[in-house]
Design an enzyme around this catalytic site. Structure first.
Site, mmCIF file in Angstrom:
data_model
loop_
_atom_site.group_PDB
_atom_site.id
_atom_site.type_symbol
_atom_site.label_atom_id
_atom_site.label_comp_id
_atom_site.label_asym_id
_atom_site.label_seq_id
_atom_site.Cartn_x
_atom_site.Cartn_y
_atom_site.Cartn_z
ATOM 1 N N THR A 120 -66.656 177.784 -89.053
ATOM 2 C CA THR A 120 -67.519 178.723 -88.315
ATOM 3 C C THR A 120 -66.810 180.041 -88.042
ATOM 4 O O THR A 120 -67.443 181.081 -87.941
ATOM 5 C CB THR A 120 -67.958 178.061 -86.991
ATOM 6 O OG1 THR A 120 -68.797 176.969 -87.317
ATOM 7 C CG2 THR A 120 -68.714 179.011 -86.091
ATOM 8 N N SER A 172 -65.985 172.293 -92.533
ATOM 9 C CA SER A 172 -64.921 171.281 -92.435
ATOM 10 C C SER A 172 -65.431 169.847 -92.512
ATOM 11 O O SER A 172 -64.630 168.918 -92.613
ATOM 12 C CB SER A 172 -64.069 171.488 -91.179
ATOM 13 O OG SER A 172 -64.721 171.023 -90.026
ATOM 14 N N THR A 191 -64.273 173.622 -86.816
ATOM 15 C CA THR A 191 -63.893 172.841 -85.628
ATOM 16 C C THR A 191 -64.250 171.358 -85.752
ATOM 17 O O THR A 191 -63.693 170.534 -85.036
ATOM 18 C CB THR A 191 -64.555 173.413 -84.358
ATOM 19 O OG1 THR A 191 -65.971 173.311 -84.488
ATOM 20 C CG2 THR A 191 -64.131 174.848 -84.120
ATOM 21 N N ASP A 192 -65.186 171.034 -86.659
ATOM 22 C CA ASP A 192 -65.690 169.657 -86.679
ATOM 23 C C ASP A 192 -64.622 168.619 -87.037
ATOM 24 O O ASP A 192 -64.628 167.510 -86.507
ATOM 25 C CB ASP A 192 -66.886 169.534 -87.636
ATOM 26 C CG ASP A 192 -68.137 170.205 -87.076
ATOM 27 O OD1 ASP A 192 -68.135 170.562 -85.879
ATOM 28 O OD2 ASP A 192 -69.112 170.378 -87.834
HETATM 29 C C1 SIN Z 1 -67.092 173.416 -89.504
HETATM 30 O O1 SIN Z 1 -66.479 172.539 -88.902
HETATM 31 O O2 SIN Z 1 -66.721 173.876 -90.586
HETATM 32 C C2 SIN Z 1 -68.366 173.942 -88.933
HETATM 33 C C3 SIN Z 1 -68.396 173.938 -87.466
HETATM 34 C C4 SIN Z 1 -67.351 174.777 -86.814
HETATM 35 O O3 SIN Z 1 -66.439 175.326 -87.402
HETATM 36 O O4 SIN Z 1 -67.472 174.935 -85.566
#
Ligand code: SIN
Length: 330
Positions: free
Chosen positions: A13, A60, A93-94
């Site tokens: 993100t 991710s 973040t995932d």
């Molecule tokens: C991801 O994990 O690539 C999408 C969500 C995020 O980064 O918050």
């Protein structure tokens, strides 16, 4: 003198774009390149000499062991050079906590490695990515971050990769170490550390990815009312060399699940008991009881992190006592 920091970008993100500035839920992750991420923060140049490399460009959820191995090997090569003082990895973040813990066990340097992401896409009217990335570089070039293992920094906080987890699907203060707490904060251009994780990491681990091209398959089985042996059997049929059971309470399981997992452990497949509860220890004594001495206790590792340690452990040994030792040390 300014330090030399390498930013390795993987997507997420922090590199995401939405159609409108108020859209923070529906957007495309992994669009901006590492150069675009760095160019958006001109003041980064005042902090350090920065170079960027694009390692991947993914949401991710699509992180893979292949990218993990590439990333770990690249970081080890970079940090072996006296020309590189620290690494920042931009990441979705995932699954950030998983990549961070994998690197915590496989990077062979005491130099700082910091994972960073954002909860809002870069196009949001108030994106968190630029400040998070600025703080991550600040941390990576700091003396204070040396020797503390792979760190995760978002929202002005510093977390241990072993203990941090994503606790909220959308809020910016999502990354926490439930009950154990932050390692510290970043405020007004300075990192402040207050505690450390006591577990071995980086240069003190026995894991070496230099010649690894793949990791053993390990699956996670989620405990719930009426859970039975169907999914564990399917995982074994798919080639799992280890299972992590996300148990109820202190790793607990139904009698049906217990019978299934005992049979699997008897066949030589490692069974690690973690928990679906968000904090607390899965104890050796409880696991020894219902596992008849055949299961491994995950300590405080959540299921997704227990899976990583089991994958790496299985590259060294299939001995249950040895794997249990590792769960006590890392
Ligand atoms: C991801 O994990 O690539 C999408 C969500 C995020 O980064 O918050």
């Amino acid at each position: 003198m300014k330090k030399n920091i390498v930013v390795l970008a993987t997507g997420g993100t922090i590199a995401g774009k939405a159609d409108t500035p108020n859209e923070t839920g529906m957007y495309q992750a992994a669009v901006l390149t590492v150069e675009e991420l760095l160019d958006a923060i001109p003041r980064l140049k005042e902090l350090a000499n920065i170079t960027g490399e694009q390692i991947a460009q993914i949401d991710s959820a699509n992180m893979s062991q292949t990218i993990w191995l590439t990333l770990a090997k690249r970081i080890n090569t970079l940090l072996a050079s006296p020309q590189v003082d620290g690494i920042v990895v931009t990441h979705g973040t995932d699954t950030m906590e998983e990549t961070a813990y994998f690197l915590n066990l496989t990077v062979k340097s005491a130099k700082p490695v910091v994972l960073v992401g954002a909860m809002r896409p870069a196009t949001a009217m108030s994106p968190d990515g630029p400040m998070n990335l600025y703080n991550a570089v600040l941390l990576a070039q700091s003396q204070e971050a040396t020797g503390k293992g792979v760190l995760v920094s978002l929202n002005d906080t510093i977390n241990s990769s072993r203990e941090v987890t994503k606790t909220n699907t959308a809020l910016q203060d999502s990354f926490k170490a439930p009950e154990l707490g932050y390692l510290g904060y970043i405020q007004s251009g300075r990192p402040y550390f207050y505690r450390l994780s006591t577990r071995k990491h980086t240069v003190k681990t026995e894991f070496d990815v230099t010649d690894l091209t793949a990791l053993p398959r390990v699956d996670i089985i989620y405990g719930h009312v009426d859970s039975d042996g169907v999914l564990p059997a399917a995982a074994v049929a798919a080639g799992a060399q280890g299972l992590v059971y996300a148990g109820v309470g202190n790793g607990g399981m139904s009698q049906t699940m217990r019978d299934a997992l005992l049979a699997i452990a008897d066949s030589g497949i490692a069974v690690v008991c973690s928990t679906r509860v968000s904090s607390g220890v899965v104890t050796l004594s409880a696991v020894a009881g219902y596992g008849c001495g055949k299961f491994i206790a995950a300590d405080t590792l959540n299921p997704q992190k227990a899976r990583i340690l089991l994958c790496l452990a299985l590259t060294k040994t299939h001995n249950q006592a040895e794997i249990q030792r590792m769960f006590g040390e890392y």
